[in-house]
Design an enzyme around this catalytic site. Structure first.
Site, PDB file in Angstrom:
ATOM      1  CG  ASP A  98      -2.284   0.270   0.977  1.00  0.00           C
ATOM      2  OD1 ASP A  98      -2.465   1.310   0.664  1.00  0.00           O
ATOM      3  OD2 ASP A  98      -3.080  -0.460   1.171  1.00  0.00           O
ATOM      4  CG  ASP A 197      -4.901   5.607   1.306  1.00  0.00           C
ATOM      5  OD1 ASP A 197      -5.532   4.563   1.726  1.00  0.00           O
ATOM      6  OD2 ASP A 197      -4.542   6.250   1.975  1.00  0.00           O
ATOM      7  CD  GLU A 254      -9.106   4.587  -1.034  1.00  0.00           C
ATOM      8  OE1 GLU A 254      -9.928   4.144  -0.686  1.00  0.00           O
ATOM      9  OE2 GLU A 254      -8.175   5.369  -0.929  1.00  0.00           O
ATOM     10  CG  HIS A 327      -9.031  -1.980   4.114  1.00  0.00           C
ATOM     11  ND1 HIS A 327      -8.899  -1.804   2.734  1.00  0.00           N
ATOM     12  CD2 HIS A 327      -8.510  -0.677   4.403  1.00  0.00           C
ATOM     13  CE1 HIS A 327      -8.401  -0.627   2.461  1.00  0.00           C
ATOM     14  NE2 HIS A 327      -8.116   0.063   3.506  1.00  0.00           N
ATOM     15  CG  ASP A 328     -11.357   1.484   3.617  1.00  0.00           C
ATOM     16  OD1 ASP A 328     -10.919   1.189   4.617  1.00  0.00           O
ATOM     17  OD2 ASP A 328     -10.952   1.950   2.406  1.00  0.00           O
TER      18      ASP A 328
HETATM   19  C1  GLC Z   1      -8.380   4.795   2.219  1.00  0.00           C
HETATM   20  C2  GLC Z   1      -8.071   3.784   2.980  1.00  0.00           C
HETATM   21  C3  GLC Z   1      -8.597   3.968   4.382  1.00  0.00           C
HETATM   22  C4  GLC Z   1      -7.883   5.009   4.875  1.00  0.00           C
HETATM   23  C5  GLC Z   1      -7.801   6.086   4.329  1.00  0.00           C
HETATM   24  C6  GLC Z   1      -6.933   7.297   4.841  1.00  0.00           C
HETATM   25  O1  GLC Z   1      -9.473   5.173   2.137  1.00  0.00           O
HETATM   26  O2  GLC Z   1      -8.520   2.604   2.328  1.00  0.00           O
HETATM   27  O3  GLC Z   1      -8.719   2.538   4.874  1.00  0.00           O
HETATM   28  O4  GLC Z   1      -8.644   5.126   6.365  1.00  0.00           O
HETATM   29  O5  GLC Z   1      -7.818   5.955   2.842  1.00  0.00           O
HETATM   30  O6  GLC Z   1      -5.582   6.781   4.520  1.00  0.00           O
END
Ligand code: GLC
Ligand code: CA
Length: 554
Positions: A98, A197, A254, A327-328
């Protein structure tokens, strides 16, 4: 599109804190992942995405990094990681890490220096505003203002996420160069690439003007001013040029907030990334704006339209990363299979529906077992900072404690973060001591040991499905073939074709518990994949059984 190595991969996402604890401290770790490589290779996955393992105070479970070059001691050492890379490589499994470069932890030495010595160059590594008053009314993603006051000074720093996650100042060239060096360090180490991320947050609206509020807190979502803002393209081009482009690596971004007509910039031939996650259907049950706490009613037809719109838009320019969990997100069983979360046929059907779309499939740990959401009885049982914030915000908005808990249970990110159930023994074989986050109540029924080798289990189904995509005479079509929707009059069916110049596969997925007729006028109909034992086809079409996934070719 030109063939790329990462189109063939099957990615398995690991949330390291919850995968396998190797030393009995209740926290999953790198050695735990190494221990379970056989499990993963038996399933057929070819690449792991491991959520952040860098040094971190773990306020947001690793998405708050305090040292990019070191690992969190609870996860292990650099030797442990080298060993994992080596052993995974021996089994033909690649690893992506990540990459969290929108923000660091407030315990990163750059930030500590910026605070203790505002004259140092590190002050400009972050976004500070001077003044007695809060600079504007933007709300952070995890709730509350994006601005946090610096103790003892009339000054605020900006954080799009939690207050222990100060945003880096991408306007500062030295910040960017320093990050690129770090990215290259990891690529040199031999990882296959990155999941990136929150990358659309790196550019802010530099006017920092307040906007009309959208909640009783007087604030407004910062996504309007701090996500996918004009000018971001320069940063993203540079990031790619200085790092990824020099390696034959894969990048999965993402990138929420990207419109479909901007996809060319993101994933086109000269796009910034190999692929991105599209959240437009993952979030179909979430209301936007001030009604954030409401669950929006949705239908299979609506889901079908969103999925197909996403697929067609992505196909136009490039390649996508398909997922139903991460995971979200809550567990896909509970989310997509309303009142059928424990129905094995339905779980398999849902799995096949997304897995056979055009794109690289991502499987989130536990999804291959059909894990479900939990039900927690009090807010104290939660760990996720965003759930805790939502709970108190819901109460502020006038909900009762019970209602607030219900809202949080439904969507909490902890739903997918419970420790992995390896077997039915105490703590599910995840650890020998009490895990950092409570197990899900049903781990005695839903666990890996119970499913491996059992003919009709979800695990064995995923294994068969992976093998079918990767190693069958239909692989070429299923991996590289185009996609197009099949028009259906049935509201509970999702159907599409996958095709190449000389192959065509008709794919049907029945979300209902009824028998449904689908006309299909082709000569010889050959069933090539089925989640059930039987099927019914006739001259005019097919009769889909309840929760059936059926693939047909000529
Ligand atoms: C992304 C991750 C999440 C995290 C956020 C801040 O959305 O997937 O788990 O809390 O970024 O880094
Ligand atoms: Ca451990």
């Amino acid at each position: 599109m030109k063939k790329q190595w990462w189109q063939k991969e099957i990615v398995y996402q690991i949330y390291p804190k919850s995968f396998k604890d190797s030393n009995g401290d209740g926290i999953g770790d790198i050695k735990g992942i190494t221990e379970k490589l056989d499990y993963l290779s038996n399933l057929g996955v070819t690449m792991l995405w491991i959520c952040p393992i860098y040094k971190s105070p773990m306020d947001d479970n690793g998405y708050d990094i305090s040292d990019y070059f070191d690992l969190a001691p609870e996860f292990g050492t650099m030797e442990d990681l080298d060993e994992l890379l080596k052993k995974a490589n021996e089994k033909g499994i690649k690893i992506i890490l990540d990459l969290v470069i929108n923000h660091t932890s407030d315990e990163h030495k750059w930030f500590e220096e910026a605070i203790s010595n505002p004259k140092s160059k590190y002050h400009d590594y972050y976004i500070f505003k001077e003044g007695e008053e809060v600079p504007n009314n933007w709300r952070s993603v995890f709730g509350g203002s994006v601005w946090e006051k610096v103790k003892g000074r009339d000054e605020y720093y900006f954080h799009a996420f939690g207050k222990k996650q100060p945003d880096l100042n991408w306007e500062n060239e030295e910040v960017r160069k320093t990050l690129y060096d770090m990215v290259n360090y990891w690529l040199e180490k031999g990882i296959a690439g990155f999941r990136i991320d929150a990358i659309t947050f790196i550019k802010k609206d530099l006017t920092f003007k307040s906007l009309e509020s959208d909640g009783v807190d007087g604030l407004v979502k910062c996504t309007k001013t701090s996500r996918n803002q004009p000018g971001i393209e320069e940063f993203l081009h540079e990031l790619k040029r200085e790092t990824f482009e020099k390696y034959n690596c894969v990048t999965v971004a993402e990138a929420p907030g990207v419109l479909y007509d901007e996809l060319d910039d993101f994933i086109g031939e000269n796009g910034y990334f190999s692929m991105i996650f599209d959240f437009k259907y993952a979030d179909l049950d979430v209301a936007s704006g001030s009604e954030w706490f409401k669950r929006v009613p949705w239908t299979i037809k609506g889901l079908r339209e969103k999925i197909m719109a996403s697929q067609m838009a992505i196909q136009k320019y490039g390649w996508g990363a398909n997922f139903i969990e991460n995971h979200d997100q809550p567990r896909s069983t509970t989310k997509y299979l309303i009142d059928q979360e424990n129905n094995k046929d339905a779980i398999k059907m849902l799995g096949a529906m997304y897995f056979l779309l055009r794109g690289t499939p991502f499987i989130y740990q536990g999804q291959e077992l059909g894990m479900t959401n939990f039900e927690r009885k009090s807010i104290e049982e939660f760990n996720d900072i965003s759930s805790i914030d939502q709970y108190y915000r819901a109460i502020e908005e006038g909900f009762t404690k019970e209602e607030a808990l219900k809202i949080v249970n439904l969507r909490s990110r902890d739903n997918s973060r419970t420790p992995f159930p390896w077997n039915s023994s105490e703590y599910g074989g995840f650890s020998t001591s009490k895990p950092w986050l409570g197990m899900i109540e049903n781990y005695k029924e839903i666990n890996a040991e119970d499913q491996i080798g059992k003919e009709d289990s979800i695990y064995e189904f995923y294994k068969r499905m992976i093998d079918f995509r990767q190693n069958s005479i239909y692989s070429n079509c299923l991996i590289y073939g185009d996609i197009a929707p099949i028009d259906t009059k049935n509201d509970d069916i999702i159907s599409y074709i996958r095709h190449t110049e000389n192959e065509i596969i008709y794919c049907y997925f029945n979300f209902s518990q009824k028998f449904v007729f689908e006309p299909l006028n082709i000569g010889n109909k050959k069933v090539i994949f089925n989640n059930l034992k039987e099927f019914e086809i006739n001259e005019d079409g097919i009769v889909l059984k309840p929760n059936q996934a059926l693939l047909i070719t000529v």
